[in-house]
Design a protein around this motif. Structure first.
Motif, PDB file in Angstrom:
ATOM      1  N   ILE A   1       9.587   3.767   5.838  1.00 15.87           N
ATOM      2  CA  ILE A   1       8.385   2.990   5.499  1.00 15.87           C
ATOM      3  C   ILE A   1       8.769   1.557   5.143  1.00 15.87           C
ATOM      4  O   ILE A   1       8.046   0.611   5.488  1.00 15.87           O
ATOM      5  CB  ILE A   1       7.605   3.663   4.354  1.00 15.87           C
ATOM      6  N   ILE A   2       9.913   1.357   4.465  1.00  8.75           N
ATOM      7  CA  ILE A   2      10.386  -0.003   4.173  1.00  8.75           C
ATOM      8  C   ILE A   2      10.601  -0.775   5.476  1.00  8.75           C
ATOM      9  O   ILE A   2      10.238  -1.961   5.593  1.00  8.75           O
ATOM     10  CB  ILE A   2      11.686   0.035   3.351  1.00  8.75           C
ATOM     11  N   PHE A   3      11.165  -0.111   6.486  1.00  4.41           N
ATOM     12  CA  PHE A   3      11.385  -0.762   7.781  1.00  4.41           C
ATOM     13  C   PHE A   3      10.066  -1.220   8.398  1.00  4.41           C
ATOM     14  O   PHE A   3       9.948  -2.356   8.877  1.00  4.41           O
ATOM     15  CB  PHE A   3      12.099   0.207   8.734  1.00  4.41           C
ATOM     16  N   ILE A   4       9.061  -0.345   8.359  1.00  7.50           N
ATOM     17  CA  ILE A   4       7.754  -0.694   8.935  1.00  7.50           C
ATOM     18  C   ILE A   4       7.123  -1.849   8.169  1.00  7.50           C
ATOM     19  O   ILE A   4       6.554  -2.777   8.764  1.00  7.50           O
ATOM     20  CB  ILE A   4       6.818   0.540   8.932  1.00  7.50           C
ATOM     21  N   VAL A   5       7.233  -1.835   6.844  1.00 11.49           N
ATOM     22  CA  VAL A   5       6.686  -2.929   6.039  1.00 11.49           C
ATOM     23  C   VAL A   5       7.407  -4.235   6.370  1.00 11.49           C
ATOM     24  O   VAL A   5       6.776  -5.299   6.500  1.00 11.49           O
ATOM     25  CB  VAL A   5       6.800  -2.616   4.525  1.00 11.49           C
ATOM     26  N   ALA A   6       8.717  -4.165   6.528  1.00 13.10           N
ATOM     27  CA  ALA A   6       9.519  -5.365   6.774  1.00 13.10           C
ATOM     28  C   ALA A   6       9.157  -6.048   8.089  1.00 13.10           C
ATOM     29  O   ALA A   6       9.151  -7.285   8.170  1.00 13.10           O
ATOM     30  CB  ALA A   6      11.007  -5.014   6.762  1.00 13.10           C
ATOM     31  N   ILE A   7       8.853  -5.250   9.108  1.00 13.59           N
ATOM     32  CA  ILE A   7       8.563  -5.862  10.406  1.00 13.59           C
ATOM     33  C   ILE A   7       7.085  -6.207  10.576  1.00 13.59           C
ATOM     34  O   ILE A   7       6.703  -6.867  11.543  1.00 13.59           O
ATOM     35  CB  ILE A   7       8.994  -4.941  11.575  1.00 13.59           C
ATOM     36  N   SER A   8       6.245  -5.800   9.608  1.00  9.11           N
ATOM     37  CA  SER A   8       4.808  -6.029   9.773  1.00  9.11           C
ATOM     38  C   SER A   8       4.257  -7.169   8.915  1.00  9.11           C
ATOM     39  O   SER A   8       3.114  -7.571   9.081  1.00  9.11           O
ATOM     40  CB  SER A   8       4.032  -4.745   9.469  1.00  9.11           C
ATOM     41  N   SER A   9       5.051  -7.706   7.992  1.00  7.10           N
ATOM     42  CA  SER A   9       4.668  -8.852   7.167  1.00  7.10           C
ATOM     43  C   SER A   9       3.286  -8.708   6.529  1.00  7.10           C
ATOM     44  O   SER A   9       2.326  -9.395   6.903  1.00  7.10           O
ATOM     45  CB  SER A   9       4.697 -10.138   8.014  1.00  7.10           C
ATOM     46  N   PRO A  10       3.132  -7.816   5.553  1.00 10.29           N
ATOM     47  CA  PRO A  10       1.830  -7.590   4.922  1.00 10.29           C
ATOM     48  C   PRO A  10       1.399  -8.762   4.039  1.00 10.29           C
ATOM     49  O   PRO A  10       2.249  -9.501   3.528  1.00 10.29           O
ATOM     50  CB  PRO A  10       2.070  -6.340   4.066  1.00 10.29           C
ATOM     51  N   PRO A  11       0.097  -8.946   3.825  1.00 12.55           N
ATOM     52  CA  PRO A  11      -0.410 -10.008   2.939  1.00 12.55           C
ATOM     53  C   PRO A  11      -0.256  -9.603   1.473  1.00 12.55           C
ATOM     54  O   PRO A  11      -1.212  -9.170   0.820  1.00 12.55           O
ATOM     55  CB  PRO A  11      -1.879 -10.121   3.353  1.00 12.55           C
ATOM     56  N   VAL A  12       0.946  -9.753   0.940  1.00 10.24           N
ATOM     57  CA  VAL A  12       1.262  -9.271  -0.408  1.00 10.24           C
ATOM     58  C   VAL A  12       0.420  -9.976  -1.464  1.00 10.24           C
ATOM     59  O   VAL A  12      -0.065  -9.345  -2.419  1.00 10.24           O
ATOM     60  CB  VAL A  12       2.765  -9.468  -0.709  1.00 10.24           C
ATOM     61  N   GLY A  13       0.221 -11.299  -1.320  1.00 10.42           N
ATOM     62  CA  GLY A  13      -0.572 -12.045  -2.297  1.00 10.42           C
ATOM     63  C   GLY A  13      -1.999 -11.543  -2.388  1.00 10.42           C
ATOM     64  O   GLY A  13      -2.542 -11.351  -3.487  1.00 10.42           O
ATOM     65  N   GLN A  14      -2.606 -11.306  -1.239  1.00  3.20           N
ATOM     66  CA  GLN A  14      -3.979 -10.786  -1.207  1.00  3.20           C
ATOM     67  C   GLN A  14      -4.044  -9.399  -1.837  1.00  3.20           C
ATOM     68  O   GLN A  14      -4.958  -9.092  -2.603  1.00  3.20           O
ATOM     69  CB  GLN A  14      -4.472 -10.728   0.245  1.00  3.20           C
TER      70      GLN A  14
ATOM     71  N   ILE B   1       6.132   4.852  -2.770  1.00 12.03           N
ATOM     72  CA  ILE B   1       5.862   5.203  -1.375  1.00 12.03           C
ATOM     73  C   ILE B   1       4.415   4.893  -1.021  1.00 12.03           C
ATOM     74  O   ILE B   1       4.119   4.375   0.066  1.00 12.03           O
ATOM     75  CB  ILE B   1       6.181   6.686  -1.126  1.00 12.03           C
ATOM     76  N   ARG B   2       3.479   5.179  -1.946  1.00 17.00           N
ATOM     77  CA  ARG B   2       2.073   4.892  -1.654  1.00 17.00           C
ATOM     78  C   ARG B   2       1.841   3.387  -1.496  1.00 17.00           C
ATOM     79  O   ARG B   2       1.113   2.946  -0.609  1.00 17.00           O
ATOM     80  CB  ARG B   2       1.158   5.458  -2.733  1.00 17.00           C
ATOM     81  N   VAL B   3       2.459   2.587  -2.370  1.00 16.27           N
ATOM     82  CA  VAL B   3       2.294   1.134  -2.286  1.00 16.27           C
ATOM     83  C   VAL B   3       2.866   0.611  -0.966  1.00 16.27           C
ATOM     84  O   VAL B   3       2.247  -0.239  -0.300  1.00 16.27           O
ATOM     85  CB  VAL B   3       2.983   0.442  -3.485  1.00 16.27           C
ATOM     86  N   LEU B   4       4.035   1.112  -0.570  1.00 17.09           N
ATOM     87  CA  LEU B   4       4.622   0.693   0.706  1.00 17.09           C
ATOM     88  C   LEU B   4       3.707   1.027   1.874  1.00 17.09           C
ATOM     89  O   LEU B   4       3.487   0.197   2.774  1.00 17.09           O
ATOM     90  CB  LEU B   4       5.983   1.370   0.902  1.00 17.09           C
ATOM     91  N   LEU B   5       3.183   2.248   1.879  1.00 14.37           N
ATOM     92  CA  LEU B   5       2.297   2.665   2.965  1.00 14.37           C
ATOM     93  C   LEU B   5       1.021   1.835   2.966  1.00 14.37           C
ATOM     94  O   LEU B   5       0.502   1.458   4.032  1.00 14.37           O
ATOM     95  CB  LEU B   5       1.975   4.156   2.828  1.00 14.37           C
ATOM     96  N   PHE B   6       0.497   1.536   1.788  1.00  9.55           N
ATOM     97  CA  PHE B   6      -0.689   0.685   1.641  1.00  9.55           C
ATOM     98  C   PHE B   6      -0.429  -0.697   2.229  1.00  9.55           C
ATOM     99  O   PHE B   6      -1.252  -1.241   2.983  1.00  9.55           O
ATOM    100  CB  PHE B   6      -1.046   0.602   0.151  1.00  9.55           C
ATOM    101  N   LEU B   7       0.724  -1.287   1.911  1.00 11.97           N
ATOM    102  CA  LEU B   7       1.050  -2.614   2.433  1.00 11.97           C
ATOM    103  C   LEU B   7       1.220  -2.593   3.951  1.00 11.97           C
ATOM    104  O   LEU B   7       0.795  -3.524   4.647  1.00 11.97           O
ATOM    105  CB  LEU B   7       2.324  -3.136   1.764  1.00 11.97           C
ATOM    106  N   ALA B   8       1.845  -1.533   4.462  1.00 12.17           N
ATOM    107  CA  ALA B   8       2.015  -1.420   5.913  1.00 12.17           C
ATOM    108  C   ALA B   8       0.664  -1.326   6.608  1.00 12.17           C
ATOM    109  O   ALA B   8       0.423  -1.981   7.635  1.00 12.17           O
ATOM    110  CB  ALA B   8       2.873  -0.197   6.240  1.00 12.17           C
ATOM    111  N   ALA B   9      -0.232  -0.510   6.059  1.00 14.04           N
ATOM    112  CA  ALA B   9      -1.579  -0.370   6.644  1.00 14.04           C
ATOM    113  C   ALA B   9      -2.339  -1.680   6.560  1.00 14.04           C
ATOM    114  O   ALA B   9      -3.037  -2.084   7.504  1.00 14.04           O
ATOM    115  CB  ALA B   9      -2.341   0.740   5.922  1.00 14.04           C
ATOM    116  N   LEU B  10      -2.206  -2.371   5.436  1.00 19.87           N
ATOM    117  CA  LEU B  10      -2.915  -3.640   5.243  1.00 19.87           C
ATOM    118  C   LEU B  10      -2.428  -4.688   6.234  1.00 19.87           C
ATOM    119  O   LEU B  10      -3.226  -5.479   6.768  1.00 19.87           O
ATOM    120  CB  LEU B  10      -2.685  -4.130   3.809  1.00 19.87           C
ATOM    121  N   ALA B  11      -1.125  -4.687   6.520  1.00 21.89           N
ATOM    122  CA  ALA B  11      -0.567  -5.629   7.490  1.00 21.89           C
ATOM    123  C   ALA B  11      -1.153  -5.403   8.876  1.00 21.89           C
ATOM    124  O   ALA B  11      -1.518  -6.354   9.585  1.00 21.89           O
ATOM    125  CB  ALA B  11       0.952  -5.485   7.534  1.00 21.89           C
ATOM    126  N   VAL B  12      -1.257  -4.144   9.255  1.00 22.16           N
ATOM    127  CA  VAL B  12      -1.800  -3.793  10.571  1.00 22.16           C
ATOM    128  C   VAL B  12      -3.272  -4.193  10.663  1.00 22.16           C
ATOM    129  O   VAL B  12      -3.724  -4.763  11.664  1.00 22.16           O
ATOM    130  CB  VAL B  12      -1.629  -2.277  10.819  1.00 22.16           C
TER     131      VAL B  12
END
Length: 402
Positions: A156-169, A233-244
């Motif tokens: 999940i860290i890999f997916i978050v890293a390549i998807s650049s989620p809007p962390v500030g938002q 893990i939930r926060v990582l998955l949330f950020l990955a989904a938000l990026a998409v």
């Protein structure tokens, strides 16, 4: 009292068992689906869920371990027969939801290797049986769960890293959401600390020999670590989904979690999802089986404990074989899952209320123990909140059947 190294090892085993019991196939789907519906506002629901998790687990783990008694035994001492009611709720719920856990393993094998979900479930059931029936099964279970946890986190860290989620938002809406969805909070709380999951860590600590006031340090370490891992893990998955979603991609409502990985990394990402799903289904199967079977243990001395340990392998075999067979021959029994899912929403407030009353009884907790007032108040607030939510879930669950 166990030495530090052994006590810490048991605490971490309990922490990862609880966390990975929570991070099952339903956890992945819920997080992806709610992020798709609510966007960055779902961060607030996650924050509330984490706070509730802390109140639930610190209370339940501490009461079980300081008393040195399993939850069902505490309930029976409080009101004769109440423990059997609690056992029935936990075991029926755990057995039914284990069908979905085994199904998740099967679907994971399907994504990775193209074999049918049914045959994948058979392989998963066989692996679970091997883990439980080998010598030093609890240690093997702990290590398996910890390895699979690392696999989930890294992927999940890999997916978050390549998807650049809007962390500030995400951070802004977590603190100041534009919309609060009560149902999402209730659902993810139930998925993280509902049903058998509430007791998996506490019962694992007892199995490992941690009990009494002198173990409170390790109880707190285990509970907070478990909550931290599941929440991370939930926060990582949330950020990955938000990026998409931020890129304009619409998640498939039939399989929103898979959509995240496919959108971020194509077919390669989809295979990653298959591996995560397999790991999630396997860890939840282990957690559900261990905890549900532990609720059948009413032994009070070494003699009856020895008898139960002789019976436990057969109980485990039945639990896993039954779940696997139902998935293989019938699939997911939707109506049963709806009913049990609704009832499962009531298990947390009922069980937590029982333990919060029990903690005031010196015959259960001992003459010298005094439960922290802030934990008691926090616990009762959660009981009221989840009881209301659970009743609403039961009403909705049954109304959907007619």
């Amino acid at each position: 009292m166990l030495n530090h190294k052994k006590a810490f090892s048991v605490a971490m085993g309990a922490a990862f068992l609880m966390a990975m019991s929570a991070v099952g196939p339903g956890f992945l789907t819920q997080t992806a689906a709610f992020t798709s519906q609510m966007g960055a506002d779902f961060g607030f629901a996650i924050l509330v869920c984490i706070l509730v998790d802390i109140g639930v687990q610190l209370n339940i783990w501490r009461i079980i371990c300081v008393s040195g008694k399993r939850a069902q035994q505490i309930a029976n001492e409080l009101v004769p027969g109440l423990g059997y009611v609690l056992t029935a709720l936990i075991v029926i719920g755990g057995l039914t939801f284990n069908i979905g856990n085994i199904g998740g393993v099967g679907l994971g094998f399907n994504v990775l290797f193209g074999i049918s979900p049914e045959n994948g479930a058979l392989i998963g059931g066989a692996i679970a049986l091997i883990i439980f029936l080998v010598r030093n099964a609890l240690i093997v279970m702990d290590r398996t769960v910890q390895v699979l946890a690392v696999v989930k986190v890294l992927l999940i860290i890999f997916i978050v890293a390549i998807s650049s989620p809007p962390v500030g938002q995400a951070a802004l809406h977590t603190i100041a959401p534009s919309h609060i969805d009560f149902y999402s909070i209730v659902t993810i709380v139930g998925g993280t600390v509902g049903g058998y999951i509430s007791f998996s860590g506490g019962h694992r600590l007892l199995e490992g020999g941690l009990k009494g006031k002198e173990s409170i340090r390790y109880i707190n370490q285990g509970a907070l670590t478990g909550i931290g891992v599941a929440s991370f893990i939930r926060v990582l998955l949330f950020l990955a989904a938000l990026a998409v979603i931020a890129e304009g991609f619409k998640l498939n409502p039939l399989n929103p979690a898979a959509s995240i990985f496919s959108a971020a990394a194509g077919n390669f990402g989809y295979k990653f999802f298959g591996l995560i799903l397999l790991a999630a289904g396997m860890t939840s199967t282990l957690g559900s089986t261990f905890t549900s079977v532990s609720f059948l243990n009413y032994s009070t001395d070494k003699g009856t404990e020895s008898i139960f340990h002789k019976l436990r392998p057969f109980l485990i075999i039945f639990f896993i074989v039954f779940s696997t067979a139902v998935f293989y021959f019938i699939g997911r029994p939707a109506k049963i899952l709806v009913i049990v899912g609704a009832i499962n929403g009531l298990i947390l407030p009922i069980a937590l209320a029982i333990l919060l009353v029990a903690v005031t009884k010196k015959k259960i907790m001992g003459e010298l123990y005094k439960h922290p007032l802030w934990l008691t108040i926090f616990g009762w607030i959660i009981v009221v909140f989840m009881a209301y939510a659970g009743v609403e879930s039961v009403i909705k669950g049954f109304s959907s059947l007619f």
